[in-house]
Design a protein around this motif. Sequence first.
Motif, PDB file in Angstrom:
ATOM      1  N   ALA A  86      34.546  41.596  49.821  1.00 26.15           N
ATOM      2  CA  ALA A  86      33.468  42.536  50.138  1.00 26.15           C
ATOM      3  C   ALA A  86      33.644  43.854  49.380  1.00 26.15           C
ATOM      4  O   ALA A  86      32.677  44.439  48.894  1.00 26.15           O
ATOM      5  CB  ALA A  86      33.423  42.797  51.640  1.00 26.15           C
ATOM      6  N   ALA A  87      34.883  44.317  49.267  1.00 23.45           N
ATOM      7  CA  ALA A  87      35.146  45.565  48.546  1.00 23.45           C
ATOM      8  C   ALA A  87      34.759  45.447  47.079  1.00 23.45           C
ATOM      9  O   ALA A  87      34.110  46.337  46.514  1.00 23.45           O
ATOM     10  CB  ALA A  87      36.615  45.948  48.680  1.00 23.45           C
ATOM     11  N   ILE A  88      35.145  44.341  46.454  1.00 21.08           N
ATOM     12  CA  ILE A  88      34.800  44.134  45.045  1.00 21.08           C
ATOM     13  C   ILE A  88      33.291  43.963  44.890  1.00 21.08           C
ATOM     14  O   ILE A  88      32.681  44.547  43.993  1.00 21.08           O
ATOM     15  CB  ILE A  88      35.553  42.909  44.481  1.00 21.08           C
ATOM     16  N   ALA A  89      32.691  43.182  45.780  1.00 24.28           N
ATOM     17  CA  ALA A  89      31.248  42.933  45.698  1.00 24.28           C
ATOM     18  C   ALA A  89      30.443  44.205  45.905  1.00 24.28           C
ATOM     19  O   ALA A  89      29.431  44.424  45.235  1.00 24.28           O
ATOM     20  CB  ALA A  89      30.842  41.887  46.743  1.00 24.28           C
ATOM     21  N   GLY A  90      30.882  45.046  46.818  1.00 26.37           N
ATOM     22  CA  GLY A  90      30.110  46.232  47.157  1.00 26.37           C
ATOM     23  C   GLY A  90      30.391  47.446  46.311  1.00 26.37           C
ATOM     24  O   GLY A  90      29.515  48.300  46.134  1.00 26.37           O
ATOM     25  N   GLU A  91      31.616  47.541  45.771  1.00 28.67           N
ATOM     26  CA  GLU A  91      32.012  48.772  45.103  1.00 28.67           C
ATOM     27  C   GLU A  91      32.277  48.652  43.608  1.00 28.67           C
ATOM     28  O   GLU A  91      32.089  49.610  42.871  1.00 28.67           O
ATOM     29  CB  GLU A  91      33.276  49.314  45.779  1.00 28.67           C
ATOM     30  N   GLN A 133      32.236  45.358  40.919  1.00 30.12           N
ATOM     31  CA  GLN A 133      32.267  43.944  40.574  1.00 30.12           C
ATOM     32  C   GLN A 133      32.965  43.656  39.251  1.00 30.12           C
ATOM     33  O   GLN A 133      33.308  42.516  38.968  1.00 30.12           O
ATOM     34  CB  GLN A 133      30.844  43.382  40.577  1.00 30.12           C
ATOM     35  N   LEU A 134      33.204  44.683  38.461  1.00 31.67           N
ATOM     36  CA  LEU A 134      33.941  44.507  37.205  1.00 31.67           C
ATOM     37  C   LEU A 134      35.420  44.821  37.376  1.00 31.67           C
ATOM     38  O   LEU A 134      36.160  44.890  36.387  1.00 31.67           O
ATOM     39  CB  LEU A 134      33.342  45.392  36.109  1.00 31.67           C
ATOM     40  N   PHE A 135      35.865  45.009  38.600  1.00 31.29           N
ATOM     41  CA  PHE A 135      37.247  45.373  38.894  1.00 31.29           C
ATOM     42  C   PHE A 135      38.283  44.492  38.184  1.00 31.29           C
ATOM     43  O   PHE A 135      39.258  45.027  37.628  1.00 31.29           O
ATOM     44  CB  PHE A 135      37.463  45.342  40.412  1.00 31.29           C
ATOM     45  N   PRO A 136      38.114  43.168  38.150  1.00 30.80           N
ATOM     46  CA  PRO A 136      39.132  42.343  37.477  1.00 30.80           C
ATOM     47  C   PRO A 136      39.202  42.563  35.967  1.00 30.80           C
ATOM     48  O   PRO A 136      40.222  42.247  35.342  1.00 30.80           O
ATOM     49  CB  PRO A 136      38.687  40.903  37.778  1.00 30.80           C
ATOM     50  N   GLU A 137      38.146  43.101  35.383  1.00 31.18           N
ATOM     51  CA  GLU A 137      38.029  43.140  33.928  1.00 31.18           C
ATOM     52  C   GLU A 137      38.359  44.489  33.304  1.00 31.18           C
ATOM     53  O   GLU A 137      38.913  44.537  32.200  1.00 31.18           O
ATOM     54  CB  GLU A 137      36.598  42.751  33.521  1.00 31.18           C
ATOM     55  N   HIS A 138      38.016  45.574  33.982  1.00 28.02           N
ATOM     56  CA  HIS A 138      38.168  46.879  33.330  1.00 28.02           C
ATOM     57  C   HIS A 138      39.591  47.415  33.450  1.00 28.02           C
ATOM     58  O   HIS A 138      40.398  46.924  34.230  1.00 28.02           O
ATOM     59  CB  HIS A 138      37.160  47.886  33.882  1.00 28.02           C
ATOM     60  N   GLY A 139      39.894  48.418  32.647  1.00 31.01           N
ATOM     61  CA  GLY A 139      41.212  49.031  32.665  1.00 31.01           C
ATOM     62  C   GLY A 139      41.260  50.290  33.493  1.00 31.01           C
ATOM     63  O   GLY A 139      42.098  51.166  33.270  1.00 31.01           O
ATOM     64  N   GLY A 140      40.348  50.393  34.461  1.00 31.22           N
ATOM     65  CA  GLY A 140      40.326  51.564  35.339  1.00 31.22           C
ATOM     66  C   GLY A 140      38.989  52.273  35.352  1.00 31.22           C
ATOM     67  O   GLY A 140      38.654  52.960  36.318  1.00 31.22           O
ATOM     68  N   PHE A 141      38.218  52.085  34.262  1.00 35.07           N
ATOM     69  CA  PHE A 141      36.947  52.791  34.141  1.00 35.07           C
ATOM     70  C   PHE A 141      35.832  51.846  33.709  1.00 35.07           C
ATOM     71  O   PHE A 141      36.021  51.013  32.835  1.00 35.07           O
ATOM     72  CB  PHE A 141      37.056  53.932  33.121  1.00 35.07           C
ATOM     73  N   ASP A 142      34.693  51.990  34.351  1.00 39.08           N
ATOM     74  CA  ASP A 142      33.496  51.235  33.982  1.00 39.08           C
ATOM     75  C   ASP A 142      32.650  52.167  33.121  1.00 39.08           C
ATOM     76  O   ASP A 142      31.815  52.918  33.625  1.00 39.08           O
ATOM     77  CB  ASP A 142      32.740  50.806  35.240  1.00 39.08           C
ATOM     78  N   TRP A 143      32.888  52.122  31.814  1.00 35.64           N
ATOM     79  CA  TRP A 143      32.266  53.107  30.921  1.00 35.64           C
ATOM     80  C   TRP A 143      30.752  52.987  30.882  1.00 35.64           C
ATOM     81  O   TRP A 143      30.052  53.998  30.757  1.00 35.64           O
ATOM     82  CB  TRP A 143      32.851  52.973  29.519  1.00 35.64           C
ATOM     83  N   SER A 199      32.192  55.326  39.885  1.00 35.35           N
ATOM     84  CA  SER A 199      33.610  55.322  40.236  1.00 35.35           C
ATOM     85  C   SER A 199      34.071  53.906  40.539  1.00 35.35           C
ATOM     86  O   SER A 199      33.521  53.241  41.416  1.00 35.35           O
ATOM     87  CB  SER A 199      33.879  56.207  41.461  1.00 35.35           C
ATOM     88  N   THR A 200      35.094  53.471  39.843  1.00 32.21           N
ATOM     89  CA  THR A 200      35.657  52.152  40.090  1.00 32.21           C
ATOM     90  C   THR A 200      36.578  52.208  41.313  1.00 32.21           C
ATOM     91  O   THR A 200      36.923  53.292  41.803  1.00 32.21           O
ATOM     92  CB  THR A 200      36.467  51.684  38.878  1.00 32.21           C
ATOM     93  N   ILE A 201      37.006  51.040  41.776  1.00 36.36           N
ATOM     94  CA  ILE A 201      37.990  50.989  42.859  1.00 36.36           C
ATOM     95  C   ILE A 201      39.273  51.690  42.429  1.00 36.36           C
ATOM     96  O   ILE A 201      39.908  52.394  43.229  1.00 36.36           O
ATOM     97  CB  ILE A 201      38.263  49.520  43.258  1.00 36.36           C
ATOM     98  N   SER A 202      39.646  51.550  41.175  1.00 37.05           N
ATOM     99  CA  SER A 202      40.859  52.208  40.669  1.00 37.05           C
ATOM    100  C   SER A 202      40.722  53.724  40.724  1.00 37.05           C
ATOM    101  O   SER A 202      41.651  54.429  41.152  1.00 37.05           O
ATOM    102  CB  SER A 202      41.141  51.758  39.230  1.00 37.05           C
TER     103      SER A 202
END
Length: 226
Positions: free
Chosen positions: A61-66, A68-78, A99-102
């Motif tokens: 739910a956290a990844i889906a809601g906040e 979704q690119l969390f597994p792929e990015h290096g901290g930032f969703d440019w 703002s990413t989860i990171s």
Amino acid sequence: MIRKFFKTILVLLLISIAYTIVCRWIMPPITITQLGSLFAGNGLRRDYVSWDEISSNAKLAAIAGEDQLFPEHGGFDWSAIEKSLDTRHKNRIRGAAASTISQQTAKNVFLWQGEGIMKYVRKAPEFFYTKMIEWFWGKKRILCVYLNTIEMGKGVYGIEAASQKYFHHSAKYLTRKEAAMIIACLPNPKVFTVLPESRFVRWKSNWILRQMNNIQSDTDIRKIIN
């Protein structure tokens, strides 16, 4: 004088790096945001739990809601950051615009909340800590700390405290709907209440549930949440 200043900066930097590495294995004893909650009279309800004590529903739910690119990015969703700078692309669906989860984890654990000038003062250290936790912690640890430290109601911090408060059981047993409801409050947990369920939480939790269905079979996401 200048030499002393740079020496002080170097010492603070080394302490920051050491503390970041230590938090790879232990939860932060207290955060600036949690202290602020106490001083504001909101109390502090918190109970850190391990990775295995958090339902995979909450992780998904956290990844889906906040983020979704969390597994792929290096901290930032440019791409999201670029859109956030363009007022034509403002989208209320994101938990914290661009703002990413990171990034949110770095802010929650090491820095402070706030808008206005403080938001811009925070940007440089936020970048530093975001890259640090990406390098030293890894995705599972980042998500675990995120779910343990983020505010999920007035004075309620972390998924275990939220689960106990709203649903009277451990975070390990959160259903998909319950997890979606908790994550749905994150844009502003003091305003968007889980129970009684605010209109925004009702709408966004349903959106999160649909997103969970869409991304649950993604291999990279499965590797993180399991």
